[in-house]
Structures are given as structure tokens and as C-alpha cells.
Write a protein that holds these residues in place. Structure first.
Motif, PDB file in Angstrom:
ATOM      1  N   VAL A   1      11.989   9.263  -7.011  1.00  0.00           N
ATOM      2  CA  VAL A   1      12.250  10.355  -5.509  1.00  0.00           C
ATOM      3  C   VAL A   1      12.537  10.397  -5.276  1.00  0.00           C
ATOM      4  N   GLU A   2      12.714  10.930  -4.339  1.00  0.00           N
ATOM      5  CA  GLU A   2      14.753  12.112  -3.569  1.00  0.00           C
ATOM      6  C   GLU A   2      13.837  10.783  -2.057  1.00  0.00           C
ATOM      7  N   VAL A   3      15.034  10.391  -1.927  1.00  0.00           N
ATOM      8  CA  VAL A   3      15.371   9.499  -1.291  1.00  0.00           C
ATOM      9  C   VAL A   3      16.433  10.059   0.227  1.00  0.00           C
ATOM     10  N   VAL A   4      15.869  10.509   1.328  1.00  0.00           N
ATOM     11  CA  VAL A   4      16.885  10.670   2.316  1.00  0.00           C
ATOM     12  C   VAL A   4      17.253   9.844   3.426  1.00  0.00           C
ATOM     13  N   ASN A   5      18.563   9.629   3.273  1.00  0.00           N
ATOM     14  CA  ASN A   5      18.736   7.875   4.872  1.00  0.00           C
ATOM     15  C   ASN A   5      19.167   8.799   5.820  1.00  0.00           C
TER      16      ASN A   5
ATOM     17  N   ASP B   1       0.941  -1.068   0.519  1.00  0.00           N
ATOM     18  CA  ASP B   1       0.100  -0.104   0.126  1.00  0.00           C
ATOM     19  C   ASP B   1       1.017   0.854  -0.115  1.00  0.00           C
ATOM     20  N   PHE B   2       1.817   1.188   0.678  1.00  0.00           N
ATOM     21  CA  PHE B   2       3.165   2.485   0.291  1.00  0.00           C
ATOM     22  C   PHE B   2       3.609   3.232  -0.789  1.00  0.00           C
ATOM     23  N   MET B   3       3.718   1.599  -1.782  1.00  0.00           N
ATOM     24  CA  MET B   3       4.300   1.641  -3.024  1.00  0.00           C
ATOM     25  C   MET B   3       3.639   2.454  -3.533  1.00  0.00           C
ATOM     26  N   ARG B   4       1.561   2.058  -3.326  1.00  0.00           N
ATOM     27  CA  ARG B   4       0.734   2.635  -4.303  1.00  0.00           C
ATOM     28  C   ARG B   4       1.575   3.674  -4.148  1.00  0.00           C
ATOM     29  N   ILE B   5       1.265   4.575  -2.694  1.00  0.00           N
ATOM     30  CA  ILE B   5       1.285   6.184  -2.517  1.00  0.00           C
ATOM     31  C   ILE B   5       2.174   6.361  -3.162  1.00  0.00           C
ATOM     32  N   LEU B   6       3.380   6.310  -3.136  1.00  0.00           N
ATOM     33  CA  LEU B   6       4.796   6.401  -3.672  1.00  0.00           C
ATOM     34  C   LEU B   6       4.657   6.234  -5.267  1.00  0.00           C
ATOM     35  N   ASN B   7       3.364   5.821  -6.436  1.00  0.00           N
ATOM     36  CA  ASN B   7       4.142   5.653  -7.080  1.00  0.00           C
ATOM     37  C   ASN B   7       2.476   6.984  -7.646  1.00  0.00           C
ATOM     38  N   LYS B   8       1.806   7.028  -6.771  1.00  0.00           N
ATOM     39  CA  LYS B   8       0.874   8.173  -7.146  1.00  0.00           C
ATOM     40  C   LYS B   8       1.747   9.228  -7.108  1.00  0.00           C
TER      41      LYS B   8
ATOM     42  N   GLY C   1      15.227  -4.383   9.294  1.00  0.00           N
ATOM     43  CA  GLY C   1      14.200  -3.817   8.692  1.00  0.00           C
ATOM     44  C   GLY C   1      14.352  -2.525   7.729  1.00  0.00           C
ATOM     45  N   PHE C   2      13.856  -1.621   7.023  1.00  0.00           N
ATOM     46  CA  PHE C   2      13.622  -0.518   6.533  1.00  0.00           C
ATOM     47  C   PHE C   2      12.560  -0.307   6.670  1.00  0.00           C
ATOM     48  N   SER C   3      12.515   0.671   7.383  1.00  0.00           N
ATOM     49  CA  SER C   3      11.038   1.271   7.623  1.00  0.00           C
ATOM     50  C   SER C   3      11.447   3.195   6.261  1.00  0.00           C
ATOM     51  N   TYR C   4      10.298   3.639   6.503  1.00  0.00           N
ATOM     52  CA  TYR C   4       9.904   4.046   5.528  1.00  0.00           C
ATOM     53  C   TYR C   4       8.944   5.054   5.310  1.00  0.00           C
ATOM     54  N   LEU C   5       9.379   6.880   5.498  1.00  0.00           N
ATOM     55  CA  LEU C   5       8.089   7.700   6.123  1.00  0.00           C
ATOM     56  C   LEU C   5       7.914   8.501   4.819  1.00  0.00           C
ATOM     57  N   THR C   6       6.658   8.450   3.705  1.00  0.00           N
ATOM     58  CA  THR C   6       6.704   9.788   2.679  1.00  0.00           C
ATOM     59  C   THR C   6       5.484  10.884   3.006  1.00  0.00           C
ATOM     60  N   SER C   7       5.198  11.146   2.428  1.00  0.00           N
ATOM     61  CA  SER C   7       3.738  12.553   2.615  1.00  0.00           C
ATOM     62  C   SER C   7       3.162  12.902   1.405  1.00  0.00           C
TER      63      SER C   7
END
Length: 94
Positions: A82-86, A32-39, A56-62
Motif C-alpha cells: 500500500v502507498e502511505v501518505v503521512n 476490520d480496517f486491516m481486512r479491507i486493506l488486505n483486499k 494514537g494513529f489514525s488511518y483513512l483509505t478508500s
């Protein structure tokens, strides 16, 4: 502190402040997170890789004024635009 680390800290702080101000954080499954990113292909994603105890990996976006969070045992294949900030870590309130 490096420029990248400073940018990551600032991005994370801004998202945390937005969550505190609005009180809205949406936890999603990775698909579902990937669906948001694709939008929101030109969006910003904060990424933190877990350490010894927290794998694991944690992801946050708005997106449209809401903050979206997911955690995945494997790294997600993020859209190249997408711009990725580590970040060292992403803290999410319980």
C-alpha cells in the motif's frame, strides 16, 4: 511546504471531498480496517500520528467507492504494497 506534505494535503482533501460528496464514512475497528486493506493491497492509506492530547494513529483509505477510517493506540502493520501518505492530522466529522 514540501512535496510530501503537499501530496498528503491533496490526498486528504480528495478523501474529505469524497466523504462530503457521498456522505459516507465507515468507521472500523483496526482489525476490520486491516481486512479491507488486505483486499486492496495496492491502495492508498493516509496516516496521521496523534500529538500531545490526541495519542494514537489514525488511518483513512478508500475501497469500492467508500471511505474507511480507524484509530489505533498502536501503529498498524500495513501491507508493504500500500502507498502511505503521512498527514499532520485526519479530521473526521462527528
Amino acid at each position: 511546504m514540501s512535496t510530501a506534505a503537499t501530496a498528503a494535503a491533496a490526498a486528504h482533501a480528495a478523501l474529505v471531498q469524497a466523504v462530503k460528496a457521498s456522505g459516507v464514512l465507515v468507521r472500523l475497528e483496526p482489525d476490520d480496517f486491516m481486512r479491507i486493506l488486505n483486499k486492496n493491497r495496492d491502495g492508498l492509506v493516509v496516516l496521521a500520528q496523534g500529538g500531545f492530547m490526541n495519542r494514537g494513529f489514525s488511518y483513512l483509505t478508500s475501497y469500492k467507492g467508500l471511505a474507511f477510517y480507524t484509530k489505533s493506540p498502536v501503529e498498524l502493520d500495513l501491507p508493504g504494497s500500500v502507498e502511505v501518505v503521512n498527514a499532520k492530522q485526519i479530521w473526521i466529522p462527528n
